[in-house]
Design an enzyme around this catalytic site. Structure first.
Site, PDB file in Angstrom:
ATOM      1  N   CYS A   1      26.874 -28.235  -6.511  1.00  0.00           N
ATOM      2  CA  CYS A   1      25.984 -27.220  -5.919  1.00  0.00           C
ATOM      3  C   CYS A   1      26.696 -25.894  -5.648  1.00  0.00           C
ATOM      4  O   CYS A   1      26.045 -24.887  -5.388  1.00  0.00           O
ATOM      5  CB  CYS A   1      25.353 -27.747  -4.638  1.00  0.00           C
ATOM      6  SG  CYS A   1      24.443 -29.277  -4.905  1.00  0.00           S
TER       7      CYS A   1
ATOM      8  N   HIS B   1      22.743 -21.554  -0.861  1.00  0.00           N
ATOM      9  CA  HIS B   1      22.345 -22.748  -1.610  1.00  0.00           C
ATOM     10  C   HIS B   1      21.167 -23.394  -0.880  1.00  0.00           C
ATOM     11  O   HIS B   1      21.179 -23.517   0.345  1.00  0.00           O
ATOM     12  CB  HIS B   1      23.519 -23.718  -1.692  1.00  0.00           C
ATOM     13  CG  HIS B   1      23.152 -25.047  -2.253  1.00  0.00           C
ATOM     14  ND1 HIS B   1      22.402 -25.181  -3.402  1.00  0.00           N
ATOM     15  CD2 HIS B   1      23.398 -26.308  -1.813  1.00  0.00           C
ATOM     16  CE1 HIS B   1      22.209 -26.466  -3.644  1.00  0.00           C
ATOM     17  NE2 HIS B   1      22.806 -27.172  -2.702  1.00  0.00           N
TER      18      HIS B   1
ATOM     19  N   ASN C   1      16.209 -28.974  -3.816  1.00  0.00           N
ATOM     20  CA  ASN C   1      17.608 -28.660  -4.084  1.00  0.00           C
ATOM     21  C   ASN C   1      17.847 -28.756  -5.594  1.00  0.00           C
ATOM     22  O   ASN C   1      17.816 -29.851  -6.158  1.00  0.00           O
ATOM     23  CB  ASN C   1      18.486 -29.652  -3.320  1.00  0.00           C
ATOM     24  CG  ASN C   1      19.971 -29.417  -3.518  1.00  0.00           C
ATOM     25  OD1 ASN C   1      20.381 -28.651  -4.383  1.00  0.00           O
ATOM     26  ND2 ASN C   1      20.775 -30.100  -2.716  1.00  0.00           N
TER      27      ASN C   1
END
Ligand code: UT7
Length: 325
Positions: free
Chosen positions: A119, A252, A282
């Protein structure tokens, strides 16, 4: 004259199939798993996510996002001399998704490689591209985050399968006399490999170990809130700036509660935070460039503004990039 790297175009792409929490809860119920829209919204802020169909790969999503970024920059694929793709869900074991994307774009000949920092992948990739442009090794880079995380989700694990989605975001980064990327700060701590991983591999024609994502959500959450503030302050210090100089935080998009905590520590109202986790879930390395493009295209992020990007994820990896649009 100082040489900088500036973002001159952004683009993003979501596969058309959108699943709300209600849709997902229904599907999980068929497997005997209980979840609810209320739980997912309250704990994560996620309302919906997009899943790619079985034929669509990360490079397909990357291609759509890249075309939009290239168009926004007013260039052609042939003008690009560097392609970096951040992904943890590559099309193949090798070659890199960047090489596959390069061929689909018709930008053959330029340097192309993948960055794997889960990520945090996009802030890692952007930092590498910035360094290569400032050193003179590249003039015009295409930096992409692209993921099909739906492929590595365990749909028998309600603690993880409700969190992730698929998508891609891209930027064109060009050499410029004007800033540009002001500072970046990257870190990793490999002792936390086990808290967020897909532990499997391929060997002798077999998948060895589990090819599905596993996460200790609470451990990741605790580490994330601490390191994100440190990375944010590190880039501000490097650039001689303070919290008050940030026009937009593009974090993020993993969990709205992590984003709220970071914003609070930076004394930023949530109005200055680009939030897409509600609609995208996500999307790992794609989440920051997806959110950045969202903020640019809906007129929130304006030319000349100061933007802080920050990522955190498997590895454990984390980092931040401070830039002027
Ligand atoms: O992208 C890389 C970075 N990743 C992240 O930043 C993720 C970080 N972690 C998180 O965002 C959160 O830890 C989660 C969203 C993953 C979990 O939230 P939480 O508040 O830490 O929940 P929890 O794990 O403490 O679980 C609370 C309860 C448990 O039940 P008991 O033990 O209290 O009875 C879980 O079994 O919620 C239960 N639960 C669920 N219930 C309904 C877990 N998943 C679900 C679910 N639906 N999908």
């Amino acid at each position: 004259m100082t040489r900088f790297a500036r973002i001159t175009g952004t683009g993003s792409y979501l596969p058309p199939h959108r699943l709300t929490n209600h849709d997902l809860a229904e599907q999980l119920a068929e497997r005997g798993l209980e979840t609810s829209n209320e739980w997912i919204v309250e704990r994560t802020g996620i309302q919906a996510r997009h899943f790619a169909d079985a034929q669509t790969t990360s490079s397909d999503l990357a291609l759509e996002a890249s075309r939009k970024a290239i168009e926004a920059a007013g260039i052609t694929p042939q003008d690009i001399d560097l392609i970096i793709v951040a992904t943890s869900t590559p099309d193949m074991v090798f070659p890199s998704t960047a090489c596959i994307l390069q061929n689909k774009l018709g930008a053959n000949g330029c340097a192309a490689f993948d960055v794997q920092a889960v990520c945090s992948g996009f802030v890692y990739a952007l930092t590498v591209a910035d360094s290569m442009i400032r050193s003179g090794a590249a003039q015009r880079a295409l930096v992409v985050g692209a993921e099909v995380f739906s492929r590595i989700l365990d749909f028998n694990d309600r603690t993880t399968c409700v969190l992730f989605g698929d998508g891609a975001g891209a930027v064109v980064l060009e050499a410029s006399d004007e800033p540009g990327i002001l500072a970046s700060d990257l870190h990793a701590d490999g002792k936390h490999v086990g808290i967020l991983c897909v532990p499997g591999g391929v060997s002798g024609g077999q998948v060895t170990g589990s090819p599905l994502l596993t996460m200790d959500g609470q451990a990741v959450f605790k580490l994330a809130v601490g390191v994100l503030e440190k990375a944010a302050h590190a880039v501000l210090n490097k650039a001689g700036m303070t919290d008050a100089d940030i026009d937009w935080l593009v974090p993020h998009q993993a969990n709205i509660r992590i984003m709220q905590s970071t914003a609070k520590k930076l004394k930023l109202p949530m109005e200055k935070v680009i939030v897409t986790v509600d609609q995208h879930g996500n999307t790992s390395a794609a989440s920051i460039p997806l959110a950045l493009d969202h903020g640019v295209r809906n007129g929130q992020i304006q030319q000349g503004q100061t933007v802080l990007l920050e990522g955190v994820g498997g590895g454990f990896t984390w980092g931040a990039v401070l830039l002027k649009m």
